[in-house]
Design an enzyme around this catalytic site. Structure first.
Site, PDB file in Angstrom:
ATOM      1  N   LYS A 112      -5.236  -5.466   8.280  1.00 20.58           N
ATOM      2  CA  LYS A 112      -5.916  -4.214   7.912  1.00 20.58           C
ATOM      3  C   LYS A 112      -7.300  -4.111   8.535  1.00 20.58           C
ATOM      4  O   LYS A 112      -7.722  -3.035   8.917  1.00 20.58           O
ATOM      5  CB  LYS A 112      -6.023  -4.077   6.385  1.00 20.58           C
ATOM      6  CG  LYS A 112      -4.712  -3.712   5.708  1.00 20.58           C
ATOM      7  CD  LYS A 112      -4.983  -3.202   4.300  1.00 20.58           C
ATOM      8  CE  LYS A 112      -3.712  -2.885   3.546  1.00 20.58           C
ATOM      9  NZ  LYS A 112      -3.965  -2.552   2.150  1.00 20.58           N
ATOM     10  N   LYS A 194      11.863  -0.755   7.986  1.00 20.47           N
ATOM     11  CA  LYS A 194      11.907  -0.530   6.546  1.00 20.47           C
ATOM     12  C   LYS A 194      11.341   0.850   6.204  1.00 20.47           C
ATOM     13  O   LYS A 194      10.336   1.261   6.792  1.00 20.47           O
ATOM     14  CB  LYS A 194      11.048  -1.616   5.883  1.00 20.47           C
ATOM     15  CG  LYS A 194      11.368  -1.877   4.441  1.00 20.47           C
ATOM     16  CD  LYS A 194      10.564  -3.046   3.941  1.00 20.47           C
ATOM     17  CE  LYS A 194       9.928  -2.673   2.624  1.00 20.47           C
ATOM     18  NZ  LYS A 194       9.215  -3.741   1.982  1.00 20.47           N
ATOM     19  N   LYS A 197       6.002   3.893   2.795  1.00 21.06           N
ATOM     20  CA  LYS A 197       5.173   4.974   2.246  1.00 21.06           C
ATOM     21  C   LYS A 197       4.185   5.512   3.262  1.00 21.06           C
ATOM     22  O   LYS A 197       3.758   6.643   3.174  1.00 21.06           O
ATOM     23  CB  LYS A 197       4.364   4.427   1.058  1.00 21.06           C
ATOM     24  CG  LYS A 197       5.141   4.378  -0.228  1.00 21.06           C
ATOM     25  CD  LYS A 197       4.223   4.254  -1.433  1.00 21.06           C
ATOM     26  CE  LYS A 197       3.647   2.880  -1.590  1.00 21.06           C
ATOM     27  NZ  LYS A 197       3.099   2.594  -2.920  1.00 21.06           N
TER      28      LYS A 197
HETATM   29  P1  AMP Z   1       5.086  -0.435  -1.299  1.00 18.00           P
HETATM   30  O1  AMP Z   1       5.725   0.871  -0.929  1.00 18.00           O
HETATM   31  O2  AMP Z   1       5.073  -1.364  -0.122  1.00 18.00           O
HETATM   32  O3  AMP Z   1       3.767  -0.284  -1.985  1.00 18.00           O
HETATM   33  O4  AMP Z   1       6.045  -1.145  -2.331  1.00 18.00           O
HETATM   34  C1  AMP Z   1       6.208  -0.779  -3.685  1.00 18.00           C
HETATM   35  C2  AMP Z   1       7.473  -1.440  -4.207  1.00 18.00           C
HETATM   36  O5  AMP Z   1       8.641  -0.840  -3.598  1.00 18.00           O
HETATM   37  C3  AMP Z   1       7.587  -2.932  -3.876  1.00 18.00           C
HETATM   38  O6  AMP Z   1       8.154  -3.597  -4.984  1.00 18.00           O
HETATM   39  C4  AMP Z   1       8.516  -3.002  -2.686  1.00 18.00           C
HETATM   40  O7  AMP Z   1       9.230  -4.220  -2.609  1.00 18.00           O
HETATM   41  C5  AMP Z   1       9.440  -1.821  -2.915  1.00 18.00           C
HETATM   42  N1  AMP Z   1       9.854  -1.245  -1.621  1.00 18.00           N
HETATM   43  C6  AMP Z   1       9.019  -0.674  -0.710  1.00 18.00           C
HETATM   44  N2  AMP Z   1       9.708  -0.218   0.358  1.00 18.00           N
HETATM   45  C7  AMP Z   1      11.016  -0.521   0.125  1.00 18.00           C
HETATM   46  C8  AMP Z   1      12.226  -0.299   0.877  1.00 18.00           C
HETATM   47  N3  AMP Z   1      12.231   0.312   2.051  1.00 18.00           N
HETATM   48  N4  AMP Z   1      13.395  -0.745   0.339  1.00 18.00           N
HETATM   49  C9  AMP Z   1      13.396  -1.362  -0.871  1.00 18.00           C
HETATM   50  N5  AMP Z   1      12.295  -1.600  -1.616  1.00 18.00           N
HETATM   51  C10 AMP Z   1      11.117  -1.183  -1.138  1.00 18.00           C
END
Ligand code: AMP
Ligand code: TRP
Length: 327
Positions: A112, A194, A197
Site C-alpha cells: 500500500k 478474484k 471490492k
Molecule cells: P475484502 O473484500 O477483501 O475486504 O474481504 C471481505 C471478506 O470477503 C473476507 O472474509 C474475504 O475472504 C471475503 N471475500 C472477498 N472477496 C472474495 C471472493 N472473491 N470470493 C470469496 N470470498 C471473498
C-alpha cells in the site's frame, strides 16, 4: 461457553457476491454456534484518504446490508469501531509495545505504501489497531482471508510479547480461521482474478444491491471460453466460476448441476444463473430497502451493538492500564 469469534470489516468499496458467499453468509450461518462480534472498522478506513460523506454513507450501507443478510442483534453484536473509543486507546498502547521492525515487515503495508505518494503513520500502524480490535474482546477465533494471515500472526506475537514483558497472561492469544478453499469467486470480466471490492470495471462484480437488469447484463457479458461442455473444471476459469456461483446460490451438488446442464449451451447456463442470482438476492434486497427507509433504526441498532460490547472492551483496557502502570 461458546467460543468468541471476532470479524472486522472495512467500510470501503462495494460489497459483492464474493463477499456474500465467502464471508457474510457464513457469518450469518454460524451465529448460533459462536459468540459473534462484528466490527465495522471505520478507523482503519481513514488510514488512506477517504471523503467524509462517502465514509459515512459506506458505514451505514454496510451495516444495513449485514442486518439485511441476516445478522441478528439478538445473536450477534454488530457495531462501528469508532463508537467504542477503547479501540483507539488500546491501539496506542499496542503501538508502544510493538517493535518498529515488526510493523515494517508487513507485506500489506509495503504494497500500500509503495502505491501511495504520501502515506500516513496510520497506514504503518494499521496492524496494531487490528490487534487492538481482536485483543480487547479476548477473542478465540478470527476468520480472515489469506491476505490478513500475516496481521493475525503479528497479533499473536504482540499478545505474547506483552504477556511476557509483564509476566502475566493479560491478553488472550487468538487463532486465525482461514476459510476452506472453494470460497473464491472470480471476476466476471476476468475469471483468473478474484472478484474484488476495489476493482471498478463495469462487468467485474455483481454487487448485492444490483437491480435485476444490471445482474442480467453483467452475467450476459461474463467471459467464458470456446468449448461447449458445461462442467466444473478449474482450468476453464469462466465456466467454472459461473458454475461455482450457481452452486453457491442453489446449494445443489456438482453432479446434479452437471447433469442438469448436460446438452445445454452457455446461453442457457447464463440465463438460468441470472434467475438464480436475482432470486437469491431478492430477500436481502427487500429487507435492505425496508431497513434503509428508516435510517434512525439502523443507527439505533448500531448504538445497541456498541453498548453490548463496550463493557468487555473497557474491562480489558482497565486490566492493561493496571498492569502497565498507567494513571
Ligand atoms: P475484502 O473484500 O477483501 O475486504 O474481504 C471481505 C471478506 O470477503 C473476507 O472474509 C474475504 O475472504 C471475503 N471475500 C472477498 N472477496 C472474495 C471472493 N472473491 N470470493 C470469496 N470470498 C471473498
Ligand atoms: N484488516 C482487515 C481487512 O482488511 C479488517 C480488520 C480490521 C479485521 N480489524 C480486524 C479483521 C479484526 C479481523 C479482525 O480485511
Amino acid at each position: 461457553m461458546k467460543k468468541r469469534v471476532l470479524s472486522g470489516i472495512q467500510p470501503t468499496g462495494n460489497i459483492h457476491i464474493g463477499n456474500y458467499i465467502g464471508a457474510i453468509r457464513q457469518w450469518v450461518d454460524s451465529q448460533d454456534k459462536y459468540d459473534n462480534i462484528f466490527c465495522i472498522v471505520d478507523l482503519h478506513a481513514i488510514t488512506v484518504p477517504i471523503e467524509p460523506k462517502q465514509l459515512k454513507h459506506t458505514i451505514r450501507q454496510l451495516a444495513t446490508l449485514l442486518f439485511a443478510a441476516g445478522i441478528t442483534p439478538e445473536k450477534s453484536a454488530l457495531f462501528v469501531q469508532s463508537h467504542v473509543s477503547e479501540h483507539a486507546e488500546m491501539a496506542w498502547i499496542i503501538t508502544c509495545m510493538t517493535p518498529w521492525g515488526w510493523l515494517h515487515r508487513m507485506t500489506q503495508f509495503k504494497e500500500k505504501s509503495s502505491n501511495a505518494e504520501n502515506f500516513s503513520v496510520g497506514l504503518f500502524a494499521y496492524p496494531a489497531l487490528m490487534a487492538a480490535d481482536i485483543l480487547l474482546y479476548d477473542s478465540d477465533l478470527v476468520p480472515v482471508g489469506e491476505d490478513q494471515k500475516q496481521h493475525l500472526e503479528l497479533t499473536r506475537d504482540i499478545a505474547q510479547r506483552i504477556n511476557a514483558l509483564y509476566g502475566k497472561d493479560i491478553l488472550k492469544i487468538p487463532q486465525a480461521v482461514i476459510p476452506e478453499v472453494g470460497s473464491r469467486i472470480m471476476g466476471l470480466d476476468d475469471p483468473t482474478k478474484k472478484m474484488s471490492k476495489s476493482e471498478d470495471t463495469a462487468n467485474h462484480a455483481i454487487h448485492l444491491l444490483d437491480t435485476p437488469d444490471v445482474i442480467r447484463r453483467k452475467i450476459k457479458r461474463a467471459t467464458t471460453d470456446s468449448f461447449r461442455e458445461i462442467r466444473f473444471n478449474e482450468e476453464r476459469h469462466g465456466v467454472n466460476n459461473l458454475l461455482t456461483i450457481y452452486e453457491a446460490f442453489t446449494k445443489m451438488s456438482r453432479p446434479d448441476i452437471e447433469s442438469h446442464f448436460a446438452g445445454k449451451g452457455y446461453g442457457d447456463l447464463k440465463k438460468e444463473l441470472t434467475e438464480v442470482v436475482i432470486e437469491g438476492l431478492r430477500p436481502l434486497q427487500t429487507r435492505y430497502h425496508e431497513l434503509a427507509s428508516d435510517k434512525k433504526h439502523v443507527d439505533l441498532l448500531l448504538a445497541e451493538g456498541a453498548d453490548k460490547v463496550r463493557a468487555t472492551a473497557n474491562r480489558t483496557l482497565r486490566r492493561v492500564h493496571k498492569t502497565i502502570g498507567l494513571g
